[in-house]
Motif scaffolding. Structure first.
Motif, PDB file in Angstrom:
ATOM      1  N   ARG A 126       0.843  -1.194   0.000  1.00 37.46           N
ATOM      2  CA  ARG A 126       0.000   0.000   0.000  1.00 37.46           C
ATOM      3  C   ARG A 126       0.882   1.249   0.000  1.00 37.46           C
ATOM      4  O   ARG A 126       2.037   1.207   0.426  1.00 37.46           O
ATOM      5  N   PRO A 132      -5.374  12.534   0.917  1.00 35.08           N
ATOM      6  CA  PRO A 132      -6.397  13.441   1.465  1.00 35.08           C
ATOM      7  C   PRO A 132      -5.915  13.956   2.818  1.00 35.08           C
ATOM      8  O   PRO A 132      -5.893  13.211   3.786  1.00 35.08           O
ATOM      9  N   GLU A 164      -4.910   5.036  -3.166  1.00 33.16           N
ATOM     10  CA  GLU A 164      -6.200   5.740  -3.050  1.00 33.16           C
ATOM     11  C   GLU A 164      -6.489   6.624  -4.258  1.00 33.16           C
ATOM     12  O   GLU A 164      -5.607   7.308  -4.770  1.00 33.16           O
ATOM     13  N   LYS A 207     -13.310   2.115   2.181  1.00 32.49           N
ATOM     14  CA  LYS A 207     -13.151   2.313   3.624  1.00 32.49           C
ATOM     15  C   LYS A 207     -14.439   2.880   4.215  1.00 32.49           C
ATOM     16  O   LYS A 207     -15.155   3.635   3.545  1.00 32.49           O
ATOM     17  N   ARG A 237     -11.911   1.094   9.470  1.00 29.21           N
ATOM     18  CA  ARG A 237     -10.701   1.833   9.835  1.00 29.21           C
ATOM     19  C   ARG A 237     -10.901   2.737  11.048  1.00 29.21           C
ATOM     20  O   ARG A 237     -10.156   3.666  11.276  1.00 29.21           O
TER      21      ARG A 237
HETATM   22  C1  PEP Z   1      -5.058   5.831   4.001  1.00 28.22           C
HETATM   23  O1  PEP Z   1      -5.300   4.607   4.081  1.00 28.22           O
HETATM   24  O2  PEP Z   1      -4.016   6.286   3.547  1.00 28.22           O
HETATM   25  C2  PEP Z   1      -6.063   6.795   4.511  1.00 28.22           C
HETATM   26  C3  PEP Z   1      -5.969   8.082   4.244  1.00 28.22           C
HETATM   27  O3  PEP Z   1      -7.008   6.208   5.250  1.00 28.22           O
HETATM   28  P1  PEP Z   1      -8.460   6.739   5.694  1.00 28.22           P
HETATM   29  O4  PEP Z   1      -9.188   7.117   4.436  1.00 28.22           O
HETATM   30  O5  PEP Z   1      -9.033   5.567   6.403  1.00 28.22           O
HETATM   31  O6  PEP Z   1      -8.217   7.915   6.607  1.00 28.22           O
END
Ligand code: PEP
Ligand code: MN
Length: 337
Positions: A126, A132, A164, A207, A237
């Protein structure tokens, strides 16, 4: 409503039931199963008269789907969905480990971490290329250059990758480079993004929104499946609560609920739930015990220098220990033979 076909139903009979449904103004979605096909009837306003379908050739039964999510529900597909990414399987009967940094920072960083996690137990790598971030002043990711580094990880290290996608504008690009497309917690109800994910040819890891109920999460997954993409992995998560001993509260109770309600695989990300590395191993072990089909864990070779989420990233030797402990719990509980 679900139309269950006979085991011996021919392709022609299935096609003509699909045609019949569409002629009535509904949308038909065939769901091939282990030994028979079912056909979901979607977009009906109000109840559909079952007697329309019972007389058609090859039709065994007509069952109402009582849940608001249709394609995602176990009512429409009793067997677990297993998602295949190259040699890696995700779903019931497997414990799939996804590991890597929060963000792709450089080629050396990504290759160093990928080599270490592959050697000690990761099945997928990953790393975010588009990040974000809460603050516009924080590192936003390397963008396309990050995706190119991920392609090198796949090629040089031999691990499939997940990253992502943040918006529709970069969807094509992310879909081209990534083996699994991740939709983050902040985008769980970005409906235009979910619709685009429904047209994707790659599996999508959805997620859970940090303030979403399980029903809302499953409805978000329904958007993707309704769009034609049946390869959806759910990822718990952590959700926002009043606590301050962790970044979020890992809702492990979501696992048995989702496994009962849906045939889709469910994995857990303990890193974003905890926000601190000392909780990651215990939460991972609990996740395995509660029946998660996999884990997504942040690992960094130099967490103190990480450009994001260093505090929750495991050191590679901790990841190695985690994998050993996971194997022991998993084998003890589920692989007794
Ligand atoms: C990520 O997995 O990098 C992440 C930003 O997770 P989440 O969207 O769960 O905050
Ligand atoms: Mn992160």
């Amino acid at each position: 409503m679900l139309i269950v076909m006979d085991k011996s139903a021919t392709e022609k009979q299935i096609d003509s039931v699909v045609q019949f449904i569409e002629n009535k103004g509904y949308v038909a979605r065939p769901i091939p199963g282990g030994d028979r096909t079912a056909i979901g009837v979607l977009h009906n306003k109000g109840a559909v008269d079952a007697s329309f379908f019972l007389g058609l050739e090859g039709v065994k039964d007509v069952v109402p789907i009582t849940r608001p999510y249709k394609l995602v529900s176990r009512e429409s597909q009793p067997e677990d969905t297993i998602i295949q990414v190259g040699d890696v399987s995700i779903g019931n009967g497997f414990m799939t480990i996804i590991a890597g940094p929060c963000a792709i920072e450089s080629e050396v960083q990504a290759l160093t971490i990928a080599e270490k996690v592959k050697a000690t137990g990761a099945h997928l790598f990953r790393g975010g290329a588009f990040k974000p971030r809460t603050s516009p002043y924080s590192f936003q990711g390397l963008g396309k250059a990050g995706l190119e580094i991920l392609a090198k990880v796949r090629e040089n290290i031999g691990l499939p990758v997940i990253t992502e996608v943040m918006d529709e504008g970069t969807f094509d690009l992310v879909e081209e480079y990534s083996d699994i497309i991740q939709i983050g917690t902040r985008n769980m109800q970005n409906f235009s993004l979910l619709k685009r994910a429904g047209r994707a040819k790659k599996p999508v890891c959805l997620k859970r929104g940090m303030a979403a109920t399980i029903d809302e999460w499953l409805m978000a997954a329904e958007y993707i499946m309704e769009g034609g993409n049946s390869q959806v992995i759910l990822c718990e998560r952590g959700v926002r609560t009043f606590v301050n001993h962790s970044r979020n509260t890992l809702d492990i109770s979501a696992v048995p609920v989702v496994r009962k309600e849906s045939h889709l695989p469910i994995i857990i990300d303990p890193s974003h739930a905890a926000g601190r590395r000392d909780q990651v191993i215990p939460l991972s072990l609990a996740s395995v015990a509660v029946g998660a089909h996999g884990l997504m864990v942040e690992v960094h070779h130099e967490p103190d220098k990480a450009m994001s989420d260093g505090a929750q990233s495991l050191y590679p030797d901790q990841f190695e220990s985690l994998c050993e402990q996971i194997a022991s719990v998993y084998n003890t509980l589920f692989n007794k033979a």
